[in-house]
Design a protein around this motif. Structure first.
Motif, PDB file in Angstrom:
ATOM      1  N   ARG A  33       7.968 -51.405  19.657  1.00 28.30           N
ATOM      2  CA  ARG A  33       7.926 -50.254  18.749  1.00 28.30           C
ATOM      3  C   ARG A  33       6.507 -49.745  18.507  1.00 28.30           C
ATOM      4  N   LEU A  36       5.653 -46.535  21.693  1.00 27.55           N
ATOM      5  CA  LEU A  36       6.684 -45.527  21.962  1.00 27.55           C
ATOM      6  C   LEU A  36       6.151 -44.100  21.990  1.00 27.55           C
ATOM      7  N   SER A  40       7.457 -42.749  18.240  1.00 22.88           N
ATOM      8  CA  SER A  40       7.190 -43.826  17.288  1.00 22.88           C
ATOM      9  C   SER A  40       7.571 -43.432  15.867  1.00 22.88           C
ATOM     10  N   ARG A  41       8.166 -44.374  15.160  1.00 21.18           N
ATOM     11  CA  ARG A  41       8.460 -44.155  13.741  1.00 21.18           C
ATOM     12  C   ARG A  41       7.175 -44.224  12.929  1.00 21.18           C
ATOM     13  N   THR A  75      11.673 -38.718  11.873  1.00 25.07           N
ATOM     14  CA  THR A  75      12.455 -39.254  12.986  1.00 25.07           C
ATOM     15  C   THR A  75      13.756 -38.471  13.144  1.00 25.07           C
ATOM     16  N   LYS A 267      13.060 -46.005  24.199  1.00 27.00           N
ATOM     17  CA  LYS A 267      12.362 -45.394  23.056  1.00 27.00           C
ATOM     18  C   LYS A 267      13.341 -44.985  21.972  1.00 27.00           C
ATOM     19  N   SER A 271      13.289 -46.906  18.364  1.00 30.89           N
ATOM     20  CA  SER A 271      12.828 -46.108  17.237  1.00 30.89           C
ATOM     21  C   SER A 271      13.946 -45.763  16.266  1.00 30.89           C
ATOM     22  N   ASP A 274      16.493 -49.564  16.056  1.00 29.64           N
ATOM     23  CA  ASP A 274      15.862 -50.887  15.969  1.00 29.64           C
ATOM     24  C   ASP A 274      16.457 -51.879  16.968  1.00 29.64           C
ATOM     25  N   THR A 276      15.716 -53.575  20.369  1.00 26.27           N
ATOM     26  CA  THR A 276      14.570 -53.769  21.261  1.00 26.27           C
ATOM     27  C   THR A 276      14.870 -54.708  22.424  1.00 26.27           C
ATOM     28  N   SER A 394       1.202 -42.278  19.991  1.00 25.90           N
ATOM     29  CA  SER A 394       1.919 -42.922  18.889  1.00 25.90           C
ATOM     30  C   SER A 394       1.144 -42.822  17.587  1.00 25.90           C
ATOM     31  N   PRO A 398       3.060 -39.373  15.788  1.00 24.69           N
ATOM     32  CA  PRO A 398       4.359 -40.037  15.658  1.00 24.69           C
ATOM     33  C   PRO A 398       5.304 -39.146  14.860  1.00 24.69           C
TER      34      PRO A 398
END
Length: 502
Positions: A33, A36, A40-41, A75, A267, A271, A274, A276, A394, A398
């Protein structure tokens, strides 16, 4: 002699064990994470800071009198186009697994999740909207802004005091609403949370040169279209190498397009959901770092410092910010009564807005690079991993990424100062001698003025001088050829890159 050999062997074993232990520790610490790019968050990267930079203390007696904000939406869900791409990926993965079965190959190497995988967005008809995580990002950001700059937000709300603007894209205006709900929470009379209504203003998409300049600038659209094939060529060797590795690991006949789609899926899963250990788990940490670099490279060339048109088209936004500061200084100098002048101008847009604006400010540059920009000289492309680089998308943009410019009145110095915050953190600004804090006059002369000689109409609608245009393209082509020479000359007919608006 035998004793010496045993000692040497022991030392070698200890070194190998140390290297292996260090490698395992790095694997355990790795979190995809953090890699990304623009997917990205905000919560993952907002506290990432330059470890070598020590922020200045705001001098005693200085008080904030105005705040400018340029923020990306929070997001969001994949767009409709991208969701259909994932549906096609699901269908192709089924074909690959079926082919493997028909050839009598062992399925032990194929991850269980991949067999029969369906897109989480399979049944969705619409896409691209702000999701709950995005709402929370902006709401919490609004709350923090009010807490940090309490003296700026102590007035009763009025749209002329706290101006909120957003593009007409729903995820941007929804982000503005979420931010405003946090910013003004507890100040109204609506519901148990004492919410209040507030205005969000939008320009037409066809004429929004302030926040959607990329959509109104024909020269930029022509430039981007002309350079996308070159960017794809730069990325091809990376995707070729990773595709080859995927085939070797999982015994499926992946294509370059599959590798690109699986990286996109990674991604989105990491993001938004969650997750992964599925699509992201197909790639090694070093491959993830390289894939992130390809995304960062594309953002640099097509949205950032790769060409001056990328950020010069943002001059109307820079002018608007300068004007708001000058109005705030005039109100202070003329002792306007509280409630009669603007104290914050808050804007919500896209990565295509935040990235060029960051470039206009000269962020993520060394001093020498900043001077190159002022001399209109091209910059080197971001170095490949494992080399360190300042340009990481990122961090640059983001989800919910932002730049805040805070104007301070400092009576002790008989002057006004500007503080630059990126993702709420102080950031070194080359035009401010590497500080995040400099006088308004310095900010105006060294950062803003050099860009104001370029009018939006000249940059976007008047054709560039042919000789200069050819020269610029020649420089860029030579840079691309040099970069390509670093990689192996593998070629493939399939494309591994897809474009989307962020």
């Amino acid at each position: 002699m035998e004793k010496k050999n045993k000692n040497a062997l022991t030392i070698v074993c200890l070194l190998l064990f140390s290297i292996l232990a260090d490698s395992n520790a790095q694997q355990e610490d790795f979190d995809v994470r953090n890699y990304l790019s623009t997917v990205s968050r905000y919560g993952v990267v907002k506290n990432v800071a330059n470890s070598t930079f020590e922020p200045s203390d705001v001098p005693n007696g200085c008080t904030p009198i105005h705040l400018n904000l340029v923020a990306r939406h929070g997001t969001r869900a994949p767009t409709k186009k991208r969701m259909r791409d994932l549906d096609r990926l699901a269908a192709h993965l089924k074909e690959l697994v079926r082919d493997a079965k028909e050839q009598g190959l062992s399925l032990e190497e194929i991850p269980a999740w991949l067999q029969g995988w369906e897109s989480p967005w399979k049944d969705k008809v619409k896409g691209g909207e702000l999701i709950i995580k995005g709402e929370e990002e902006l709401y919490d950001f609004g709350v923090r802004t009010r807490e940090k700059f309490a003296s700026l937000f102590n007035e009763s709300y009025h749209p002329d005091i706290y101006t909120i603007k957003a593009t007409q894209i729903p995820r941007a205006s929804a982000s503005a609403v979420a931010y405003g709900m946090g910013l003004f929470s507890g100040t109204g009379t609506l519901g148990p949370g004492r919410k209040r209504a507030f205005a969000v203003v939008s320009e037409s998409r066809a004429s929004d040169t302030m926040l959607r300049f990329h959509d109104c600038c024909q020269n930029y659209k022509d430039f981007r279209k002309s350079q996308e094939p070159s960017v794809d060529k730069l990325k091809e060797p990376i995707f070729d190498e990773i595709t080859h590795s995927l085939i070797g690991r999982y015994k499926l006949n992946f294509t370059r397009q599959d590798a690109s789609s699986l990286w996109f899926l990674c991604k989105q899963e990491a993001s938004l959901l969650d997750i992964t250990d599925q699509a992201c788990g197909l790639f090694s940490p070093s491959e993830v770092a390289m894939l992130e670099w390809t995304d960062d490279l594309e953002a640099f060339i097509l949205k950032g410092y790769g060409n001056s048109i990328n950020y010069r088209m943002g001059v109307p936004l820079l002018k608007d910010i300068l004007q708001s500061m000058e109005q705030a200084i005039r109100a202070k100098e003329e002792n306007h009564v509280p409630g009669s002048y603007e104290k914050a101008r808050l804007r919500f847009a896209h990565a295509e807005t935040v990235i060029p604006f960051s470039c206009l400010l000269g962020l993520f540059l060394e001093e020498s690079e900043f001077q190159q920009i002022l001399r209109e000289q091209p910059l080197q492309l971001p170095p490949k991993p494992p080399q360190k680089r300042n340009w990481k998308a990122s961090v640059v943009a983001p989800f919910a990424g932002n730049n805040m410019l805070v104007l301070y009145s400092c009576p002790a110095f008989n002057n006004y100062y500007v503080q630059v915050l990126h993702n709420e953190q102080p950031i070194p600004v080359p035009g401010c001698d590497g500080s995040e804090f400099c006088s308004f006059e310095t900010f105006k002369e060294r950062i803003v003025a050099p860009h104001l000689k370029h009018e939006y109409a000249d940059v976007c609608t008047v054709k560039l001088d042919k000789e200069k245009s050819n020269s610029d393209m020649s420089k860029f082509s030579r840079l691309v050829r040099w970069f390509l020479s670093i990689f192996s000359p593998k070629r493939d007919e399939q494309k591994g890159s897809q474009k989307d608006e962020f």
